[in-house]
Design a protein around this motif. Structure first.
Motif, mmCIF file in Angstrom:
data_model
loop_
_atom_site.group_PDB
_atom_site.id
_atom_site.type_symbol
_atom_site.label_atom_id
_atom_site.label_comp_id
_atom_site.label_asym_id
_atom_site.label_seq_id
_atom_site.Cartn_x
_atom_site.Cartn_y
_atom_site.Cartn_z
ATOM 1 N N TYR A 32 16.338 -66.814 -15.582
ATOM 2 C CA TYR A 32 17.547 -67.168 -16.283
ATOM 3 C C TYR A 32 18.018 -68.878 -15.693
ATOM 4 O O TYR A 32 18.713 -69.295 -16.284
ATOM 5 C CB TYR A 32 18.421 -66.070 -16.284
ATOM 6 N N GLN A 38 26.564 -64.552 -12.042
ATOM 7 C CA GLN A 38 26.356 -64.832 -12.838
ATOM 8 C C GLN A 38 26.145 -63.769 -13.951
ATOM 9 O O GLN A 38 26.050 -64.110 -15.420
ATOM 10 C CB GLN A 38 25.899 -66.382 -13.299
ATOM 11 N N THR A 68 19.966 -55.947 -34.892
ATOM 12 C CA THR A 68 19.156 -56.392 -35.610
ATOM 13 C C THR A 68 17.728 -56.282 -34.133
ATOM 14 O O THR A 68 16.857 -56.997 -35.736
ATOM 15 C CB THR A 68 19.860 -58.129 -34.970
ATOM 16 N N ALA A 69 17.735 -56.372 -33.495
ATOM 17 C CA ALA A 69 16.385 -56.431 -33.014
ATOM 18 C C ALA A 69 15.537 -55.533 -32.471
ATOM 19 O O ALA A 69 14.705 -54.644 -31.582
ATOM 20 C CB ALA A 69 16.305 -57.022 -31.549
ATOM 21 N N ALA A 72 17.126 -53.649 -27.234
ATOM 22 C CA ALA A 72 18.204 -55.034 -26.906
ATOM 23 C C ALA A 72 18.035 -54.853 -25.154
ATOM 24 O O ALA A 72 18.690 -53.708 -25.304
ATOM 25 C CB ALA A 72 19.463 -55.542 -27.491
ATOM 26 N N ASP B 842 17.672 -72.009 -23.585
ATOM 27 C CA ASP B 842 16.645 -70.788 -23.016
ATOM 28 C C ASP B 842 17.531 -69.254 -23.683
ATOM 29 O O ASP B 842 16.365 -68.522 -23.803
ATOM 30 C CB ASP B 842 17.030 -70.354 -21.275
ATOM 31 N N ARG B 846 26.075 -68.322 -23.108
ATOM 32 C CA ARG B 846 26.686 -67.497 -21.903
ATOM 33 C C ARG B 846 27.543 -68.846 -21.965
ATOM 34 O O ARG B 846 29.054 -69.485 -22.459
ATOM 35 C CB ARG B 846 26.830 -68.716 -20.915
ATOM 36 N N ARG B 849 31.665 -70.582 -17.361
ATOM 37 C CA ARG B 849 31.227 -70.711 -15.680
ATOM 38 C C ARG B 849 29.363 -70.338 -15.934
ATOM 39 O O ARG B 849 28.866 -70.736 -14.359
ATOM 40 C CB ARG B 849 31.742 -69.535 -15.152
ATOM 41 N N GLY B 850 28.717 -70.545 -16.469
ATOM 42 C CA GLY B 850 27.328 -70.774 -16.669
ATOM 43 C C GLY B 850 27.100 -69.022 -16.654
ATOM 44 O O GLY B 850 25.715 -68.394 -16.091
ATOM 45 N N THR B 851 28.194 -67.845 -16.722
ATOM 46 C CA THR B 851 27.758 -66.286 -16.701
ATOM 47 C C THR B 851 27.327 -65.947 -17.886
ATOM 48 O O THR B 851 27.602 -66.242 -19.039
ATOM 49 C CB THR B 851 28.549 -65.214 -16.639
ATOM 50 N N VAL B 852 26.379 -65.649 -17.871
ATOM 51 C CA VAL B 852 25.041 -65.089 -18.988
ATOM 52 C C VAL B 852 26.101 -64.018 -19.671
ATOM 53 O O VAL B 852 27.192 -62.499 -19.077
ATOM 54 C CB VAL B 852 24.295 -64.105 -18.698
ATOM 55 N N PHE B 855 22.461 -62.498 -23.543
ATOM 56 C CA PHE B 855 19.926 -62.350 -22.782
ATOM 57 C C PHE B 855 19.575 -63.226 -23.574
ATOM 58 O O PHE B 855 18.493 -64.074 -23.544
ATOM 59 C CB PHE B 855 19.437 -61.326 -21.754
ATOM 60 N N GLY B 858 22.220 -63.350 -30.677
ATOM 61 C CA GLY B 858 23.029 -62.663 -31.648
ATOM 62 C C GLY B 858 21.557 -60.319 -30.972
ATOM 63 O O GLY B 858 21.094 -60.397 -31.974
ATOM 64 N N ASP B 859 20.917 -60.332 -29.957
ATOM 65 C CA ASP B 859 19.375 -60.114 -29.566
ATOM 66 C C ASP B 859 19.089 -60.321 -29.987
ATOM 67 O O ASP B 859 17.413 -60.095 -29.693
ATOM 68 C CB ASP B 859 20.533 -58.234 -29.728
ATOM 69 N N ASP B 860 18.168 -61.204 -31.312
ATOM 70 C CA ASP B 860 17.177 -61.274 -31.701
ATOM 71 C C ASP B 860 16.961 -62.906 -31.623
ATOM 72 O O ASP B 860 16.212 -63.654 -32.095
ATOM 73 C CB ASP B 860 17.167 -60.705 -32.991
#
Ligand SMILES: [Mg+2]
Ligand SMILES: [Zn+2]
Ligand SMILES: [Zn+2]
Ligand SMILES: [Zn+2]
Lengths: 80, 889
Positions: A32, A38, A68-69, A72, B842, B846, B849-852, B855, B858-860
């Motif tokens: 990532y 982060q 949804t997935a 996850a 990607d 986020r 500050r760029g903190t995720v 990932f 919406g998970d999908d």
């Protein structure tokens, strides 16, 4: 005297938390393109963390049930 | 310019020293302009404290009008004055400090404790107000100073700016501002933090005014009336009063006037300074203008809806925008907006004149201020000229490359259209202008759902885009056709409503036959001239074979060629859920829609096909043929529906709820009486203690539950019976079944039986002891006594039914009012919390500050507006496409 504690891990409502090793963490951060800070955070005092022996600075991999997935993945940095 | 970071904001009081330091001029004369027409030196409209006259220069900074921001001046008050805004605070401090040594009346221990508490609160960056309140409360209790043993006297606050000291013998002495100031001066710096104040920024004695700052003239400009007379600002008037009294006070004192006169003047000065700060102080009369109008002073400038905060800072108005009532126009495209000519002439678009548009703009300019004309031009020498009746032809001739023209809004311009409350992004969309006569914005009714608009007086806003970049963005991101699919549920949000659904339902229901003339009449406005082969022919009275087309056939004309689709409409009776097999093509209700090769083979068009929020056909066309085809289909279907419904006409009235006598009797006997009888049976069983309690419930709860069930069933039964007597040819039934408007429940309540009223999900049990109304006996458990309304709305309710219905109705009303406000606020908080989140390239979500945060979005990672109803793909549809198997078989 040690306090009796109830482990919540393994309950169906608690997502699976797995401690990641150094190389896995590096791979994750590279994927990532982020720094450790982060990542989303989780407190070391969290019941899901303090039972597994993780320390501040470790990263845990969490597999959640998702509407949804299906499944996850999430990764969280253990913090103070 | 170097960027600076704001570390914090510090609030404090202005000290007399500071006021003098920031002052550009002392003010001593109450006059403004001299006989020569120039501002008087040391006057209130002094040239050192700002300029408002063109041509003059500021004597402090040298700036001209508009350049000089203005500078403060000051008035030396002859005697100290209490600041009304701090009067209460002064009282508290007086009561909490020693009258001799000035220390806070707290023992060492308590003092240390409170100081520590305040320190702790500050560290936490929390409010110190609660601790300070305690300090005042505790200190005021002490009537002997713990440091100098002075016996304290009671202080009385005489609103708004007086303080009276009362001793043990109840003798009163008025404290003059000088006395008050003296006392406050005595308070040591070390004690100030106990009041939540910082002695460096706010000494308590600074709450007593000795030097009054005078705001710059730019903050209180005078206006020149038509007669050429100057009219000063209210603040200036007030300052004039203050200076006058101040002068008189000094003169009298210097002349050694009696104390009584001095005190009177002092009080007058206090009054003027107080009303200068706030002219709405209770207990003192407001200062008035000569005309009798109360003056608008400091507080009045800031306070309230039209004040500086709510009116000028939070409520700024935007340029290049218009607002008016909306009204429907099904003839315009869905991405158009009808703009009144008057608005089009007021709002402008800036165009740079280049060789390619030179002639076109010249034509525009030739029309002057006639509609597609222009209001201003900026010549190549950067001079702005207003286009007038007299100069427009000359300007048109002179026009050349490099000029800029502010031309009227005209057909095809892109604008943003908005309706409040702007709850989602579809509340602002880009529309193309269509200039029209009239005074309202015209909107195609199919775009009402995303705005949640209707035509009962709703107003909407229009914003004209001013740059090429903005227009490009609007066109690509915000255009109506781009937003047909909802980003919330992945279904079209733009589509048929009300009569559009009714119209197509009438057209495609059964096998309606249309002769050539009628068929063409419906289709030629949509620019479809090829009717296709007729479905058959019938013999006319004169014995000629007349060809005809079916409604389904005509609907097929507006579908894309070769389109294939199958689905079940809203008229479907949920055959599968009920465990029956779907009869598909043979469905008696025509619920199964089959489109093959761009023809409607079977089924009826209803809400599921073209309605907003459902719209299967729209969705299908959008995904397979794109936004332009989808837009075309929506307009075409809307027009076809209107043309069709116009042929037969469609109305709904009181007689639509008529049920024949035998039907009424049946409802009464089979539904209502039967249920009431069963309820009485249940009550009898309960009274006889024969009733068995359901698991987890008391006997009484069981009875109530069973009664509710029974009466609920009664209404359903009544509805079913009514439905048997009201066929699809009934307008209300047609609308309910097709999904156009209303429900069968609405109709049941109107025609058959209103049914049980409830409060909090239970029968109505409130009112008197043991009964709901005085019309019933105490302990009556029958249906009637607890809010069962057996009448229909058309028949009319009995008095008791009416009251109990109102009880239930009130709950519904309160519920919706509370729910909307609560969910609205909840959504606001959510939006505020989430507004900075972004989906990155990607796929991660986020924050800034760029903190995720996530990932995968919406998970999908699926964008709902590009999904099949939230899913990535609709497997059933793909399979049926390939294998030619029917849906859900
Ligand atoms: Mg409305
Ligand atoms: Zn200046
Ligand atoms: Zn003292
Ligand atoms: Zn069906």
């Amino acid at each position: 005297m040690k306090k009796e504690t109830l482990s919540i891990l393994g309950h169906e409502l608690v997502s699976e938390h797995i401690l990641m090793d150094e190389s896995e963490v590096k791979e994750l951060l590279d994927k990532y393109k982020i720094r450790k800070v982060q990542l989303p955070k989780i407190k070391v005092s969290d019941p899901a963390i303090n039972g597994m022996g993780a320390e501040v600075g470790d990263v845990v991999k969490i597999t959640r049930q998702s509407r949804t997935a299906g499944k996850a993945l999430s990764f969280r940095l253990v913090m103070e | 310019m170097r960027l600076k970071r704001i570390k914090g904001i510090k609030f404090g009081l202005l000290s007399p020293k500071e006021i003098r330091k920031m002052s550009a001029s002392k003010i001593i004369t109450p006059d403004t302009y001299g006989e020569d027409g120039f501002p008087i030196e040391l006057g209130l409209v002094n040239q050192r404290i700002g300029v408002i006259d063109p041509g003059l220069r500021c004597k402090t900074c040298g700036g001209r009008m508009g350049e000089c921001p203005g500078h403060f001046g000051h008035i030396e008050l002859a005697a100290p004055i209490i600041h009304v805004g701090y009067a209460k605070m002064i009282y508290r401090i007086l009561a909490a400090t020693c009258r001799r040594c000035g220390k806070v009346l707290l023992g060492e221990e308590a003092r240390a404790k409170f100081l520590d508490g305040i320190e702790q609160q500050k560290e936490k960056q929390a409010d110190v107000g609660d601790v300070v309140k305690l300090v005042f409360k505790e200190a005021a209790k002490n009537d002997v100073c713990p440091f100098c043993d002075e016996i304290q006297k009671r202080i009385k606050y005489d609103k708004p700016t007086g303080y009276i000291e009362i001793d043990k013998e109840d003798k009163e002495r008025r404290l003059m501002p000088t006395d008050v100031r003296e006392r406050l001066e005595k308070i040591p710096d070390d004690d100030i933090p106990l009041f939540g104040m910082d002695p460096k920024n706010a000494r308590p004695e600074w709450m007593i005014i000795t030097v009054l700052p005078v705001p710059p003239v730019t903050a209180r400009p005078s206006i020149t009336l038509e007669s050429g007379q100057r009219s000063e600002d209210d603040l200036t008037h007030k300052l004039v009063d203050i200076i006058r009294i101040n002068q008189r006070f000094m003169e009298n004192r210097d002349a050694g006037a009696p104390q009584l006169i001095i005190e009177d003047l002092w009080e007058l000065l206090q009054y003027h300074v107080s009303t200068y700060f706030n002219n709405e102080i209770p207990s003192i009369p407001p200062a008035r203008h000569r005309s009798g109008r109360p003056l608008k002073t400091m507080t009045q400038r800031l306070k309230g809806k039209e004040g500086r905060f709510r009116g000028s800072l939070s409520g700024k108005r935007v340029n290049f925008s218009a607002r008016t009532v909306i009204s429907p126009d099904p003839e315009i495209e869905i991405d158009e907006v009808g703009v009144p000519k008057d608005i089009a002439k007021e709002l402008t678009i800036n165009v740079n004149v280049i060789e390619r548009n030179l002639e076109a703009i010249r034509e525009t300019l030739k029309r002057g201020s006639e509609h597609p004309g222009a209001n201003y031009v900026r010549r190549s020498d950067d001079k702005k000229v207003k286009v007038t009746e007299t100069n427009h032809e000359l300007l048109a001739e002179e026009l050349g490359v490099g000029w800029k023209v502010e031309r009227h809004l005209q057909d095809g311009d892109i604008v943003l259209f908005n309706r409040q409350p702007s709850l989602h992004r579809l509340s602002i969309m880009a529309h193309y202008v269509r200039v029209m006569p009239g005074r309202t914005f015209r909107l195609n009714p199919t775009v009402c759902p995303p705005y949640n608009a209707d035509y009962d007086g709703d107003e909407m806003n229009m914003h004209v885009l001013q740059t090429e970049e903005a227009r490009a963005e609007a066109k690509i991101l915000m255009a109506v056709k781009r937003n047909i699919m909802s980003p919330r549920f992945g279904r079209p949000i733009i589509g048929g409503i009300h009569d559009y659904i009714t119209g197509l339902f009438i057209l495609t229901w059964g096998e309606k036959r249309f002769e050539k003339e009628k068929a063409q009449d419906m289709l030629h406005k949509i620019n479809i001239h090829d009717l296709g082969e007729p479905a058959g022919s019938f013999e006319s009275s004169s014995g000629i074979q007349v060809p005809y087309w079916t409604g389904k056939q005509l609907f097929g004309r507006i579908l894309p060629k070769q389109m294939d689709l199958q689905f079940r409409g809203v008229v479907c009776e949920k055959c599968i859920e009920r465990g029956e097999k779907c009869k598909k093509e043979n469905c008696p209700r025509e619920a199964y829609v089959v489109i093959k090769g761009g023809d409607l083979v079977c089924g009826v068009i209803d809400e599921m096909a073209i309605g907003s929020f459902k719209g299967k056909i729209i969705e299908h066309i959008f995904r397979l043929y794109g936004e332009d085809e989808a837009k075309k289909f929506i307009t075409d279907s809307a027009r076809l529906a209107i043309n069709c419904i116009k042929q037969s006409g469609f109305s709904f009235g009181i007689s639509d709820e008529d049920i024949p006598k035998e039907g009424k009797a049946q409802i009464r006997e089979e539904a209502v009486y039967a249920a009431e009888h069963k309820v009485e049976e249940l009550i009898r069983a309960y009274d006889a203690e024969e009733l068995e309690a359901l698991p987890g419930r008391s006997l009484e709860e069981t009875l109530e539950l069973l009664i509710m069930q029974e009466l609920g069933r009664a209404r359903d039964d009544a509805g079913d019976i009514a439905e048997r007597y009201l066929g699809i040819e009934n307008a209300a039934v047609l609308m309910a079944k097709s999904g156009a408007r209303g429900s069968m429940l609405n109709l049941t309540q109107m025609a058959a039986c209103v049914g049980q009223q409830s409060v909090r999900g239970e029968r109505i049990n409130r009112g008197y002891q043991g009964r709901t109304l005085p019309h019933f006996k105490s302990g009556d458990r029958r249906a009637e006594a607890h809010g069962f309304v057996r009448a229909s709305f058309k028949d009319g309710l009995t008095a008791t039914e009416y009251f109990l219905h109102a009880v239930g109705g009130r709950e519904a009303l309160v519920d919706t009012a509370v729910r909307t406000s609560q969910s609205g606020y909840f959504q606001r908080r959510l939006i505020n919390a989430l507004q900075d989140l972004e989906v990155k390239n990607d796929g991660t979500v986020r924050e800034t500050r760029g903190t995720v945060v996530q990932f995968k979005y919406g998970d999908d990672g699926v964008d709902p507006s590009k999904s099949e109803c939230g899913k990535v793909v609709d497997i059933d549809e793909i399979i049926s496409d390939i294998v030619e198997v029917d849906v859900g078989a």
